[in-house]
Design an enzyme around this catalytic site. Structure first.
Site, PDB file in Angstrom:
ATOM      1  CB  VAL A  12      -0.945  -0.066   1.044  1.00 32.29           C
ATOM      2  CG1 VAL A  12      -1.714   1.262   1.320  1.00 32.29           C
ATOM      3  CG2 VAL A  12      -1.868  -1.176   1.271  1.00 32.29           C
ATOM      4  CB  THR A  90      -5.824 -12.215  11.819  1.00 29.19           C
ATOM      5  OG1 THR A  90      -6.408 -11.704  10.745  1.00 29.19           O
ATOM      6  CG2 THR A  90      -6.780 -12.727  12.867  1.00 29.19           C
ATOM      7  CD  GLU A 161      -1.743  -7.225  -3.177  1.00 32.85           C
ATOM      8  OE1 GLU A 161      -0.924  -8.021  -3.839  1.00 32.85           O
ATOM      9  OE2 GLU A 161      -2.016  -7.318  -2.199  1.00 32.85           O
ATOM     10  CB  CYS A 272      -7.800  -7.067   2.272  1.00 33.25           C
ATOM     11  SG  CYS A 272      -6.704  -5.611   1.882  1.00 33.25           S
ATOM     12  NE  ARG A 342       0.348  -9.875   1.645  1.00 35.20           N
ATOM     13  CZ  ARG A 342       0.041  -8.478   1.955  1.00 35.20           C
ATOM     14  NH1 ARG A 342       0.306  -8.098   3.076  1.00 35.20           N
ATOM     15  NH2 ARG A 342       0.004  -7.748   0.933  1.00 35.20           N
TER      16      ARG A 342
END
EC number: 1.1.1.22
Length: 480
Positions: A12, A90, A161, A272, A342
């Site tokens: 980001v 998380t 992305e 996300c 991810r």
């Protein structure tokens, strides 16, 4: 001269600051990070992340009004506006483990800002954070303020992305949340003026802090919900002979629904969606809303179901075992045009196949062998029964090879699993692949990118998610 500093040089922070520097040549933009290898990469010819168009933007601005540095404190102290774009993973242990966001990096950034600041600052939340994070950060800063005034703004990113630069150039909206005080409104206006260099005024939305924070979580939850909705329908399509592409097209023609995010697949991934939904679930639980929490949990449960359903389809189609069989995995990134792995569905699919003792050969044009091996060595986090992440048994590594060519990956394979929708997978020479595979040769298309009929003409047995089943597959159970 306005000076902007961004803490965090990741997916980001880097692209966002590069575009601000490009569009605002009179503003000095510095991206800082404690990771020297990461900053060195940003200052090199080989940027640390792959994103179409990013190279050109960085090379045009770097050294002019865009800088990358490990001298975090110096640049934070000098900046007027500080973006905080650190990781908010998380939590893996303690209160809220498996659901709540871990704000350790955020808190340490806030304390560092308070320690080194000598002038008033506008501090901007760029990372996705739980509702009311701004209030916590505000308390840390004001309790350590030494007479300095801080204004906290929420300016969540809405980048996808693979299209991040395009999204930054032409955003659907820029959201800025701030305090509804004279100082808060002044800070909002200062950030608005940065974006106004290239974003039309009607696309810059201002709200209160809490609305901005919740809008980001809600947007990701809604997008993931659409994917899980169409994936749930894909299972029904396979059971009934309907075609999910036709159903999705028909549904998407309704102007109230629209066509985006209605592609059935092996499941969603990325940094996300799952993280933000779990965060939303935790916030709902903390606010005494278990029914709402359970509603959003179901989005993730369907996603997990879709991945396990795919693995079961592979195993059941191949005579109920893949033990000792070579399976080619084409694509490991969570989507095309990025190297990000991810929460990629490929991890769960590979774990499922490895659990049945398959030999896996993986090819992805943008993901390194080191990254793939690291991802596969990490056990899946069970958010209903939290425990700290532990590496899985290293024996799995012996069954995995990573190659740099799709033809090498598929040579001698019994089956091919397409797990990322890279454009190159649409144009491979499938006749050549078929000729070099074991027979019967299977293709399991987890992204619906290949022309199933053409592949069947070559001789493949093809499974496409949510499409009418190959005669071979009709008698096979979809879920074990």
């Amino acid at each position: 001269m306005v000076k902007i500093c961004c803490i965090g040089a990741g997916y980001v922070g880097g692209p966002t600051m590069a575009v601000i520097a490009l569009k605002c040549p009179a503003i000095e933009v510095v991206v800082v990070d404690i990771s020297k290898p990461r900053i060195d990469a940003w200052n090199s010819e080989q940027l640390p992340i792959y994103e179409p168009g990013l190279d050109e933007v960085v090379k045009e601005c770097r050294g002019r009004n865009l800088f990358f540095s490990t001298d975090v404190e110096k640049h934070v102290a000098e900046a007027n506006i500080i973006f905080v774009s650190v990781n908010t993973p998380t939590k893996t242990r303690g209160l809220g483990a498996g659901k709540a966001a871990d704000l350790t990096y955020w808190e340490s950034a806030a304390r560092m800002i308070a320690d080194v600041s000598k002038s008033d600052k506008i501090v901007v939340e760029k990372s996705t954070v739980p509702v009311k994070t701004a209030e916590a950060i505000e308390k840390i800063l004001t309790h350590n303020s030494k007479g300095i005034n801080y204004q906290i703004l929420s300016n969540p990113e809405f980048l996808a992305e693979g299209t991040a630069i395009e999204d930054l150039f032409k955003p659907d909206r820029v959201l800025i949340g701030g305090r509804e005080t004279p100082e808060g409104k002044k800070a909002v206006q200062a950030l608005k003026e940065v974006y106004a260099h290239w974003v039309p005024e009607d696309r810059i939305i201002t709200t209160n802090l809490w609305s901005a924070e919740l809008s980001k979580l809600a947007a990701n939850a809604f997008l993931a919900q659409r994917i899980s909705s169409v994936n749930a329908i894909s299972a029904l399509c396979e059971a009934t002979g309907a075609n999910v592409a036709e159903v999705a097209y028909s549904v998407g023609k309704d102007s109230r629904i629209g066509p985006k995010f209605l592609n059935a697949s092996v499941g969603f991934g990325g940094s996300c969606f799952q993280k933000d939904i779990l965060n939303l679930v935790y916030i709902c639980e903390c606010n005494g809303l278990p029914e709402v929490a359970n509603y959003w949990k179901q989005v993730i449960k369907i996603n997990d179901y879709q991945k396990s359903r795919f693995v079961n389809r592979v195993v059941s189609s191949m005579f109920n075992t893949v033990s000792g069989k070579k399976i080619a995995v084409l694509g490991f990134a969570f989507k095309k045009d990025t190297g990000d792995t991810r929460e990629t569905p490929a991890i769960d699919v590979c774990h499922g196949l490895l659990g049945d003792k398959a030999q896996i050969s993986i090819y992805d044009p943008q993901v390194t062998e080191d990254q793939i091996q690291r991802d596969l060595a990490m056990s899946k986090f069970d958010w209903d029964h939290p425990m700290h992440l532990q590496p899985t048994s290293p024996t799995a590594f012996k069954q995995v090879s990573v190659v740099w060519d799709a033809y090498e990956a598929t040579k001698g394979a019994h089956g091919v699993c397409i797990l990322t929708e890279w454009d190159e997978f649409k144009t491979l020479d499938y006749q050549k692949i078929f000729d070099n595979m074991q027979k019967p040769a299977f293709v399991f298309d987890g992204r619906n990118v290949v022309d199933a009929e053409k592949l069947r003409e070559i001789g493949f047995i093809v499974y496409s998610i949510g499409k009418p089943l190959d005669a071979w597959l009709k008698d096979m159970p979809a879920v074990a």
